[in-house]
Enzyme design. Structure first.
Site, PDB file in Angstrom:
ATOM      1  CE  LYS A   1      -1.765   1.487   4.021  1.00  0.00           C
ATOM      2  NZ  LYS A   1      -1.527   3.103   4.457  1.00  0.00           N
ATOM      3  CG  ASN A   2       1.985   3.080   3.538  1.00  0.00           C
ATOM      4  OD1 ASN A   2       0.974   3.181   3.206  1.00  0.00           O
ATOM      5  ND2 ASN A   2       2.289   2.636   4.583  1.00  0.00           N
TER       6      ASN A   2
ATOM      7  NE  ARG B   1      -0.168  12.601   7.531  1.00  0.00           N
ATOM      8  CZ  ARG B   1       0.143  13.651   8.364  1.00  0.00           C
ATOM      9  NH1 ARG B   1      -0.837  14.332   8.921  1.00  0.00           N
ATOM     10  NH2 ARG B   1       1.427  14.136   8.499  1.00  0.00           N
TER      11      ARG B   1
ATOM     12  CB  CYS C   1      -4.825   5.774  10.873  1.00  0.00           C
ATOM     13  SG  CYS C   1      -5.518   4.417   9.835  1.00  0.00           S
TER      14      CYS C   1
ATOM     15  NE  ARG D   1      -0.445   9.842  10.822  1.00  0.00           N
ATOM     16  CZ  ARG D   1      -0.951   9.189  10.012  1.00  0.00           C
ATOM     17  NH1 ARG D   1      -2.300   8.540   9.873  1.00  0.00           N
ATOM     18  NH2 ARG D   1      -0.225   8.463   8.974  1.00  0.00           N
ATOM     19  N   PRO D   2       1.034  16.248  12.549  1.00  0.00           N
ATOM     20  CG  PRO D   2       3.000  17.080  13.509  1.00  0.00           C
ATOM     21  CD  PRO D   2       2.271  16.178  13.436  1.00  0.00           C
TER      22      PRO D   2
ATOM     23  CG  ASP E   1       5.721  20.544  11.785  1.00  0.00           C
ATOM     24  OD1 ASP E   1       5.390  19.518  11.668  1.00  0.00           O
ATOM     25  OD2 ASP E   1       6.742  20.550  12.911  1.00  0.00           O
ATOM     26  CG  LEU E   2       8.765  18.305   9.626  1.00  0.00           C
ATOM     27  CD1 LEU E   2       8.912  16.694   9.894  1.00  0.00           C
ATOM     28  CD2 LEU E   2      10.027  19.034   9.694  1.00  0.00           C
TER      29      LEU E   2
ATOM     30  CG  ASP F   1       2.693   1.075   9.815  1.00  0.00           C
ATOM     31  OD1 ASP F   1       2.058   1.839  10.312  1.00  0.00           O
ATOM     32  OD2 ASP F   1       2.931   1.317   8.395  1.00  0.00           O
TER      33      ASP F   1
ATOM     34  CB  ILE G   1       6.369   6.450  15.563  1.00  0.00           C
ATOM     35  CG1 ILE G   1       7.600   5.450  15.383  1.00  0.00           C
ATOM     36  CG2 ILE G   1       6.278   7.482  14.203  1.00  0.00           C
ATOM     37  CD1 ILE G   1       8.735   5.747  14.912  1.00  0.00           C
TER      38      ILE G   1
ATOM     39  NE  ARG H   1      -7.763   4.140   5.463  1.00  0.00           N
ATOM     40  CZ  ARG H   1      -6.806   4.813   5.953  1.00  0.00           C
ATOM     41  NH1 ARG H   1      -7.383   4.716   7.339  1.00  0.00           N
ATOM     42  NH2 ARG H   1      -5.569   5.018   5.763  1.00  0.00           N
TER      43      ARG H   1
HETATM   44  N1  EPU Z   1       5.796  14.533  11.587  1.00  0.00           N
HETATM   45  C1  EPU Z   1       6.072  15.932  11.957  1.00  0.00           C
HETATM   46  N2  EPU Z   1       5.841  16.798  10.883  1.00  0.00           N
HETATM   47  C2  EPU Z   1       5.181  16.828   9.663  1.00  0.00           C
HETATM   48  C3  EPU Z   1       5.158  15.412   9.506  1.00  0.00           C
HETATM   49  C4  EPU Z   1       5.374  14.393  10.283  1.00  0.00           C
HETATM   50  O1  EPU Z   1       6.693  16.336  13.231  1.00  0.00           O
HETATM   51  O2  EPU Z   1       4.968  17.679   9.210  1.00  0.00           O
HETATM   52  C5  EPU Z   1       6.195  13.516  12.679  1.00  0.00           C
HETATM   53  C6  EPU Z   1       5.096  12.722  12.964  1.00  0.00           C
HETATM   54  O3  EPU Z   1       4.315  13.352  13.864  1.00  0.00           O
HETATM   55  C7  EPU Z   1       5.631  11.522  13.629  1.00  0.00           C
HETATM   56  C8  EPU Z   1       6.988  11.149  12.725  1.00  0.00           C
HETATM   57  O4  EPU Z   1       6.918  12.620  12.004  1.00  0.00           O
HETATM   58  O5  EPU Z   1       6.050  11.758  15.138  1.00  0.00           O
HETATM   59  C9  EPU Z   1       6.860  10.334  11.754  1.00  0.00           C
HETATM   60  O6  EPU Z   1       5.673  10.355  10.840  1.00  0.00           O
HETATM   61  P1  EPU Z   1       5.684  10.288   9.331  1.00  0.00           P
HETATM   62  O7  EPU Z   1       5.512  11.353   8.844  1.00  0.00           O
HETATM   63  O8  EPU Z   1       6.868   9.350   9.111  1.00  0.00           O
HETATM   64  O9  EPU Z   1       4.476   9.157   9.302  1.00  0.00           O
HETATM   65  P2  EPU Z   1       3.657   9.314   7.791  1.00  0.00           P
HETATM   66  O10 EPU Z   1       4.536   9.655   6.700  1.00  0.00           O
HETATM   67  O11 EPU Z   1       2.639  10.124   8.061  1.00  0.00           O
HETATM   68  C10 EPU Z   1       3.825   6.773   7.016  1.00  0.00           C
HETATM   69  C11 EPU Z   1       3.201   5.766   6.840  1.00  0.00           C
HETATM   70  C12 EPU Z   1       2.342   5.192   8.068  1.00  0.00           C
HETATM   71  C13 EPU Z   1       3.500   4.864   9.050  1.00  0.00           C
HETATM   72  C14 EPU Z   1       4.377   5.810   9.214  1.00  0.00           C
HETATM   73  C15 EPU Z   1       5.616   5.552  10.068  1.00  0.00           C
HETATM   74  C16 EPU Z   1       2.244   6.361   4.501  1.00  0.00           C
HETATM   75  C17 EPU Z   1       1.174   6.689   3.758  1.00  0.00           C
HETATM   76  N3  EPU Z   1       2.092   6.384   5.895  1.00  0.00           N
HETATM   77  O12 EPU Z   1       3.150   7.925   7.597  1.00  0.00           O
HETATM   78  O13 EPU Z   1       1.538   4.292   7.758  1.00  0.00           O
HETATM   79  O14 EPU Z   1       2.903   4.467  10.189  1.00  0.00           O
HETATM   80  O15 EPU Z   1       4.899   6.346   8.030  1.00  0.00           O
HETATM   81  O16 EPU Z   1       6.238   4.568   9.474  1.00  0.00           O
HETATM   82  O17 EPU Z   1       3.287   5.862   4.036  1.00  0.00           O
HETATM   83  C18 EPU Z   1      -0.543   2.800   7.706  1.00  0.00           C
HETATM   84  O18 EPU Z   1       0.010   2.407   6.437  1.00  0.00           O
HETATM   85  O19 EPU Z   1      -1.417   2.215   8.379  1.00  0.00           O
HETATM   86  C19 EPU Z   1       0.291   3.968   8.291  1.00  0.00           C
HETATM   87  C20 EPU Z   1      -0.278   4.820   9.273  1.00  0.00           C
END
Ligand code: EPU
Length: 433
Positions: A26-27, A97, A121, A126-127, A129-130, A312, A334, A406
């Site tokens: 999926k990802n 997301r 989810c 899940r901010p 800011d980055l 995950d 995380i 999903r």
């Molecule tokens: N974060 C920030 N600022 C931002 C973005 C992220 O501080 O602007 C923080 C998050 O709050 C978190 C950390 O960075 O503490 C890492 O989160 P990340 O952004 O890596 O998560 P994600 O990219 O939103 C992806 C997967 C998730 C998986 C995470 C961690 C996708 C679509 N989603 O999420 O998968 O849990 O990486 O490996 O690739 C799932 O498939 O069920 C799922 C939630």
């Protein structure tokens, strides 16, 4: 009416047997679907998992003007024209997301993008800011109005150097894709290292991109022109989270389970941890064979960015720990909301104490009993399926359409083939019943 799973548990017997095939990740698929915006011609995508999230991502592209055709199961042709809307449909983006990754390529190619605060989810704050600071570093102007973001870079994006304060997967992917069409060189430091990122970069490079270092914490991208997919069909890599979930199921309940079409090299951490819990695991190039031991030993797990233990897989692993003899700890580093499901496992008979929102103490072994469950998110949903299989009696899992569907294609049929007693049924949602 919503979809539910009705599962008759095996009460702890190790009677599952056979072969289960892993689908495309999926990802990985979601990001390549977004990357089609970087192409000047038609791209053929194969081994796309037929799940709600990928279908929704295609809907998002179609809504903006892309031409998407479904050739056969899992195979799609996508063409993104020069005339393309730059607003991500709030109706779709708010439910997913991952839609955020589309912002990078759309902004880079069309000079603007607008989107709502994305949904997905509920596993933590899940901010964004980055994303905002990354767009700005690449020369874009970001305007935030109530719930929506408008990003403009009329003269195009410029390469930049940035250090991510968190190793974020979608941030890394968004800027890796944006940088492919930016002027000059972009360097992403403290980049996430998940295999899906290296896979995306390798594919884009085949089609003309100049990305180096993907899969390491420093990624360098030299910007250039639109890519070409001619002669380069994309095949989605195997889903390591799905494979890891089947591995946990096998470790709990299988006489012998063969997990095929997977890449064991992407699961080193879960495999090591399961082995230390006493699980028999044999790996081949694209297959894992697992047998449940008569006793599981307790282990401490701590989630970590790749190559550490994946967040995950934290929920399925916690189910396993309820069946280990002794005390285990789970440290979710995380996402702060990713242990909420433990309450439901306790209702099934597990002994789990929350130390703080990130840490749980699991005392095993406890007998689990079938219950009515409402799945809080995608991964915890599959963990409930595993818990229900191990439990005594019948469990009903609600909310399957908005969680499990999903991310897992046709999971009930694949589980039935290895001996799980699972049926899909339409029922009035639990909260209404
Ligand atoms: N974060 C920030 N600022 C931002 C973005 C992220 O501080 O602007 C923080 C998050 O709050 C978190 C950390 O960075 O503490 C890492 O989160 P990340 O952004 O890596 O998560 P994600 O990219 O939103 C992806 C997967 C998730 C998986 C995470 C961690 C996708 C679509 N989603 O999420 O998968 O849990 O990486 O490996 O690739 C799932 O498939 O069920 C799922 C939630």
């Amino acid at each position: 009416m919503s979809n539910t799973f009705v599962i008759k548990g095996n009460g702890g017997d190790r009677n599952l047997h056979g072969t289960v095939r892993v689908t495309g990740a999926k990802n990985a698929a979601l990001k390549v679907i977004a990357a089609t915006v970087l192409f000047r011609d038609t791209l053929n995508l194969t081994n796309i998992p037929e799940i709600n999230d990928t279908l929704r991502m295609f809907d998002l592209l179609k809504d903006m003007g892309a031409d998407v055709t479904n050739n056969k199961r899992g195979s799609y042709n996508v063409f993104v024209p020069n005339q393309f809307a730059t607003e991500l449909s709030p109706g779709i983006a708010k439910r997913m997301r991952a839609s955020i990754v589309l912002t990078g390529p759309v902004l880079a190619r069309y000079g603007e993008v607008s989107f709502p605060h994305p949904g997905g989810c509920v596993i933590g704050a899940r901010p964004l800011d980055l994303f905002v600071s990354g767009f700005e570093k690449m020369g874009a102007k970001v305007t935030i109005k109530e719930d929506s973001y408008i990003v403009e870079a009329k003269k195009g994006l410029v390469g930049a150097e940035f250090f991510l304060k968190n190793q974020s997967v979608t941030v890394t992917e968004t800027f890796l894709m944006a940088a492919v069409l930016a002027k000059g060189t972009t360097v992403i430091k403290n980049a996430a290292m998940e295999p899906e990122i290296a896979d995306l970069a390798a594919f884009l490079n085949k089609c003309g991109a100049k990305i180096s270092g993907a899969g390491t914490p420093i990624i360098t991208i030299k910007g250039g022109k639109l890519l070409s997919g001619k002669g380069h069909p994309y095949k989605t890599m195997p889903d390591r989270i799905e494979a890891g979930s089947f591995l946990v199921l096998g470790a709990l309940a299988a006489r012998e389970l063969h997990i095929t079409n997977c890449n064991p090299a992407h699961l080193e951490s879960p495999i090591e941890i399961l082995r230390s819990a006493g699980v028999f695991i044999e790996t081949k190039k694209n297959e894992i064979i697992v047998r449940a031991p008569s006793h599981l030993k307790p282990v401490d797990i701590k989630t970590h960015e790749y190559p550490g233990f994946p967040t995950d897989l934290q929920a399925p692993m916690t189910v396993l720990l309820t069946q280990a003899d002794g005390e285990s700890t789970v440290f979710e580093t995380i996402f702060e909301g990713r242990l909420n499901y433990t309450e439901s496992l306790s209702a099934m008979g597990a002994s789990i104490t929350m130390m703080d929102p990130h840490r749980a103490l699991v005392r095993g072994k406890t007998e689990l009993k079938g219950r009515k469950l409402t799945s809080p998110d995608l991964r915890a949903g599959l963990a409930f399926v595993i818990a229900a299989i191990v439990a005594k009696g019948e469990s009903v899992i609600h909310n399957v359409d908005t969680t499990i569907d999903r991310g897992y294609e046709d999971v009930e049929n694949r589980l039935r083939e290895i001996g799980v007693n699972i049926e899909r049924a339409k029922m009035v949602p639990e909260s209404v019943a």
